[in-house]
Motif scaffolding. Structure first.
Motif, PDB file in Angstrom:
ATOM      1  N   TRP A 184       0.924  -1.283  -0.102  1.00 37.54           N
ATOM      2  CA  TRP A 184       0.018  -0.148  -0.040  1.00 37.54           C
ATOM      3  C   TRP A 184       0.792   1.365  -0.071  1.00 37.54           C
ATOM      4  CZ3 TRP A 184      -5.244  -0.769  -0.370  1.00 37.54           C
ATOM      5  CH2 TRP A 184      -5.702  -2.109  -0.026  1.00 37.54           C
ATOM      6  N   ARG A 185       0.374   2.386  -0.973  1.00 37.40           N
ATOM      7  CA  ARG A 185       1.159   3.682  -0.777  1.00 37.40           C
ATOM      8  C   ARG A 185       0.296   4.512  -0.202  1.00 37.40           C
ATOM      9  NH1 ARG A 185       1.093   4.821  -6.302  1.00 37.40           N
ATOM     10  NH2 ARG A 185       3.326   4.617  -6.462  1.00 37.40           N
ATOM     11  N   ILE A 186       0.835   4.902   1.240  1.00 34.07           N
ATOM     12  CA  ILE A 186       0.003   6.015   1.838  1.00 34.07           C
ATOM     13  C   ILE A 186       0.610   7.420   1.808  1.00 34.07           C
ATOM     14  CG2 ILE A 186      -0.906   6.433   4.288  1.00 34.07           C
ATOM     15  CD1 ILE A 186       0.778   2.901   3.684  1.00 34.07           C
ATOM     16  N   GLY A 187      -0.225   8.230   1.445  1.00 35.56           N
ATOM     17  CA  GLY A 187      -0.053   9.609   1.357  1.00 35.56           C
ATOM     18  C   GLY A 187       0.002  10.373   2.620  1.00 35.56           C
ATOM     19  N   LEU A 188       0.960  11.082   3.081  1.00 35.27           N
ATOM     20  CA  LEU A 188       1.079  11.795   4.225  1.00 35.27           C
ATOM     21  C   LEU A 188       1.250  13.238   4.256  1.00 35.27           C
ATOM     22  CD1 LEU A 188       3.003   8.874   6.060  1.00 35.27           C
ATOM     23  CD2 LEU A 188       0.493   9.124   6.208  1.00 35.27           C
ATOM     24  N   THR A 189       0.847  14.144   5.250  1.00 37.79           N
ATOM     25  CA  THR A 189       0.931  15.269   5.345  1.00 37.79           C
ATOM     26  C   THR A 189       1.123  15.928   6.837  1.00 37.79           C
ATOM     27  OG1 THR A 189       0.535  17.649   4.345  1.00 37.79           O
ATOM     28  CG2 THR A 189      -1.289  16.284   5.039  1.00 37.79           C
ATOM     29  N   TYR A 190       1.905  16.788   7.141  1.00 35.08           N
ATOM     30  CA  TYR A 190       1.947  17.483   8.646  1.00 35.08           C
ATOM     31  C   TYR A 190       0.368  18.493   8.576  1.00 35.08           C
ATOM     32  CZ  TYR A 190       3.110  20.318  12.665  1.00 35.08           C
ATOM     33  OH  TYR A 190       3.391  20.817  13.954  1.00 35.08           O
ATOM     34  N   ALA A 191      -0.249  17.912   9.671  1.00 35.95           N
ATOM     35  CA  ALA A 191      -1.482  18.897   9.860  1.00 35.95           C
ATOM     36  C   ALA A 191      -1.569  19.732  10.898  1.00 35.95           C
ATOM     37  CB  ALA A 191      -2.601  17.709   9.810  1.00 35.95           C
ATOM     38  N   GLY A 192      -0.428  20.086  11.467  1.00 29.46           N
ATOM     39  CA  GLY A 192      -0.240  21.028  12.750  1.00 29.46           C
ATOM     40  C   GLY A 192      -0.115  20.503  14.156  1.00 29.46           C
ATOM     41  N   PRO A 193       0.039  21.305  14.937  1.00 30.64           N
ATOM     42  CA  PRO A 193       0.412  20.667  16.456  1.00 30.64           C
ATOM     43  C   PRO A 193      -0.728  20.017  17.006  1.00 30.64           C
ATOM     44  CG  PRO A 193      -0.093  23.129  16.498  1.00 30.64           C
ATOM     45  CD  PRO A 193       0.045  22.663  15.081  1.00 30.64           C
ATOM     46  N   ASP A 194      -0.403  19.069  17.889  1.00 38.46           N
ATOM     47  CA  ASP A 194      -1.346  18.267  18.660  1.00 38.46           C
ATOM     48  C   ASP A 194      -2.243  19.381  19.443  1.00 38.46           C
ATOM     49  OD1 ASP A 194      -2.642  16.759  20.594  1.00 38.46           O
ATOM     50  OD2 ASP A 194      -1.160  15.414  20.676  1.00 38.46           O
ATOM     51  N   PRO A 195      -3.644  19.352  19.169  1.00 38.09           N
ATOM     52  CA  PRO A 195      -4.353  20.334  19.823  1.00 38.09           C
ATOM     53  C   PRO A 195      -4.176  20.266  21.416  1.00 38.09           C
ATOM     54  CG  PRO A 195      -5.799  18.622  18.713  1.00 38.09           C
ATOM     55  CD  PRO A 195      -4.422  18.513  18.195  1.00 38.09           C
ATOM     56  N   ARG A 196      -3.955  19.048  21.972  1.00 41.11           N
ATOM     57  CA  ARG A 196      -3.728  18.943  23.304  1.00 41.11           C
ATOM     58  C   ARG A 196      -2.677  19.880  24.097  1.00 41.11           C
ATOM     59  NH1 ARG A 196      -3.025  12.675  23.750  1.00 41.11           N
ATOM     60  NH2 ARG A 196      -1.474  13.120  22.266  1.00 41.11           N
ATOM     61  N   GLU A 197      -1.777  20.177  23.168  1.00 37.23           N
ATOM     62  CA  GLU A 197      -0.628  21.113  23.498  1.00 37.23           C
ATOM     63  C   GLU A 197      -1.527  22.446  24.075  1.00 37.23           C
ATOM     64  OE1 GLU A 197       2.551  21.717  20.898  1.00 37.23           O
ATOM     65  OE2 GLU A 197       2.665  19.416  20.636  1.00 37.23           O
ATOM     66  N   ALA A 198      -2.259  22.981  23.299  1.00 41.14           N
ATOM     67  CA  ALA A 198      -2.874  24.242  23.434  1.00 41.14           C
ATOM     68  C   ALA A 198      -3.831  24.027  24.788  1.00 41.14           C
ATOM     69  CB  ALA A 198      -3.579  24.876  22.442  1.00 41.14           C
ATOM     70  N   LEU A 199      -4.389  23.011  24.719  1.00 45.79           N
ATOM     71  CA  LEU A 199      -5.263  22.637  25.960  1.00 45.79           C
ATOM     72  C   LEU A 199      -4.658  22.391  27.393  1.00 45.79           C
ATOM     73  CD1 LEU A 199      -8.146  21.816  26.875  1.00 45.79           C
ATOM     74  CD2 LEU A 199      -7.613  19.463  26.411  1.00 45.79           C
ATOM     75  N   ARG A 200      -3.133  22.047  27.144  1.00 42.83           N
ATOM     76  CA  ARG A 200      -2.551  21.868  28.502  1.00 42.83           C
ATOM     77  C   ARG A 200      -2.406  23.153  29.031  1.00 42.83           C
ATOM     78  NH1 ARG A 200       0.381  17.538  25.617  1.00 42.83           N
ATOM     79  NH2 ARG A 200       2.008  18.867  25.119  1.00 42.83           N
ATOM     80  N   ALA A 201      -1.823  24.176  28.193  1.00 39.97           N
ATOM     81  CA  ALA A 201      -1.702  25.571  28.762  1.00 39.97           C
ATOM     82  C   ALA A 201      -2.533  26.340  29.167  1.00 39.97           C
ATOM     83  CB  ALA A 201      -0.668  26.263  27.646  1.00 39.97           C
ATOM     84  N   THR A 202      -3.883  26.112  28.833  1.00 40.84           N
ATOM     85  CA  THR A 202      -5.196  26.581  29.220  1.00 40.84           C
ATOM     86  C   THR A 202      -5.618  26.437  30.635  1.00 40.84           C
ATOM     87  OG1 THR A 202      -6.200  26.391  27.067  1.00 40.84           O
ATOM     88  CG2 THR A 202      -7.654  27.095  28.692  1.00 40.84           C
ATOM     89  N   VAL A 203      -5.408  27.376  31.418  1.00 38.04           N
ATOM     90  CA  VAL A 203      -5.956  27.158  33.032  1.00 38.04           C
ATOM     91  C   VAL A 203      -7.322  27.389  32.935  1.00 38.04           C
ATOM     92  CG1 VAL A 203      -5.670  28.418  35.411  1.00 38.04           C
ATOM     93  CG2 VAL A 203      -3.602  28.175  33.799  1.00 38.04           C
ATOM     94  N   PRO A 204      -8.009  26.550  33.593  1.00 40.57           N
ATOM     95  CA  PRO A 204      -9.555  26.536  33.576  1.00 40.57           C
ATOM     96  C   PRO A 204     -10.288  27.126  34.664  1.00 40.57           C
ATOM     97  CG  PRO A 204      -8.665  24.565  34.554  1.00 40.57           C
ATOM     98  CD  PRO A 204      -7.516  25.126  34.136  1.00 40.57           C
ATOM     99  N   ASP A 205     -11.439  27.979  34.596  1.00 40.39           N
ATOM    100  CA  ASP A 205     -11.972  28.731  35.614  1.00 40.39           C
ATOM    101  C   ASP A 205     -12.949  27.617  36.288  1.00 40.39           C
ATOM    102  OD1 ASP A 205     -14.220  27.913  34.028  1.00 40.39           O
ATOM    103  OD2 ASP A 205     -14.486  29.898  33.191  1.00 40.39           O
ATOM    104  N   ALA A 206     -13.520  28.121  37.362  1.00 36.14           N
ATOM    105  CA  ALA A 206     -14.093  27.498  38.246  1.00 36.14           C
ATOM    106  C   ALA A 206     -15.261  26.427  37.331  1.00 36.14           C
ATOM    107  CB  ALA A 206     -15.067  28.161  39.314  1.00 36.14           C
TER     108      ALA A 206
END
Length: 264
Positions: free
Chosen positions: A83-105
């Motif tokens: 099988w030939r699989i085409g691949l591309t970079y689709a951006g940073p892992d969204p969990r990275e931004a989530l980790r940095a987000t401090v939640p409110d109450a």
């Protein structure tokens, strides 16, 4: 679909956009997004091919040294289709931004409700808060050592930590884990007063792709960020026991992304 670290780096850089596999049937479909050490990798195409139809350009786009090497790699399991699989970079892992987000109450209440559901669904019993607290008190400690402290099998412990990572509460390191700012906020909300922690390392963390031996060797020297790595030459690092040629290359690639380089 397993992709080697060197291939991941090349996909992110745009120099590789194909992979070839022997599978009885496709294991990915167009649009599949895989979370990897370098971010999201998206599958752009999946097609069955004849090995005899492959050309040197296919090998180049797959990051393989030659057409002969590509055919040799596909020689195993020859009874399965190629099988030939085409691949591309689709951006940073969204969990990275989530980790940095401090939640409110309100968000903390929603996260705690999710943790309650994970506890209720576990045959092991309530584990989420204890695991967060363990990682908080023992950051960068090996997973087997953490699991042993609570009498659990390493594989099961790591599986549960991945569930916390999905919520943006933990970060996986080459060795051990760390609570994210989001995770710290959740833990602190359940304490009488916020926990006093060592200051976070400032700078770009060492990439997980360098492996545990290299990470351990660098930590012993007090090197925990790419900015600190840039104070060394490639030869200096290569002379350190545990830091092999692959780690030196991975560090060079990671530093280049941050506009850094080895000392000349």
């Amino acid at each position: 679909m397993m992709i080697r670290p060197a291939e991941l780096a090349a996909i992110k850089a745009g120099t590789v956009d194909l992979a070839f596999r022997r599978w009885a049937r496709p294991r990915v479909v167009v649009g599949t997004r895989m979370r990897t050490a370098v971010g999201l990798i998206e599958v752009t195409s999946v097609e069955q091919v004849s090995v005899t139809s492959l050309r040197a350009e296919d090998a180049r786009r797959a990051g393989v040294s030659s057409l002969a090497a590509l055919k040799q790699a596909l020689a195993a399991r020859s009874s399965d289709p190629a099988w030939r699989i085409g691949l591309t970079y689709a951006g940073p892992d969204p969990r990275e931004a989530l980790r940095a987000t401090v939640p409110d109450a309100e968000e903390i209440a929603a996260i705690n409700a999710r943790l309650d559901r994970l506890d209720a669904a576990s045959s092991y019993g309530a584990w989420t808060r204890a695991t967060l607290d363990l990682i908080d008190r023992f950051p960068t400690v090996r997973a087997p050592d953490l699991a042993a402290q609570v009498g659990r099998e390493t594989a099961d412990f790591k599986k549960d930590v991945r569930k916390l990572k999905e919520l943006g509460l933990t970060e996986s390191l080459a060795i051990g884990y760390l609570l994210s700012p989001r995770g710290e906020a959740v833990v602190d909300a359940g304490l009488p007063a916020p926990r006093v922690r060592s200051p976070r390392e400032q700078g770009s963390p060492l990439p997980r792709t360098i492996g545990a031996p290299a990470t351990r060797a660098l930590r012993e020297l007090g090197v925990t960020t790419l900015e600190q790595v840039a104070d060394y030459s490639a030869a200096d690092l290569g002379a350190i026991h545990g830091v092999g040629p692959i780690a030196v290359t991975r560090l060079r690639e990671a530093m280049a992304e941050q506009g850094l380089a080895y000392r000349q």
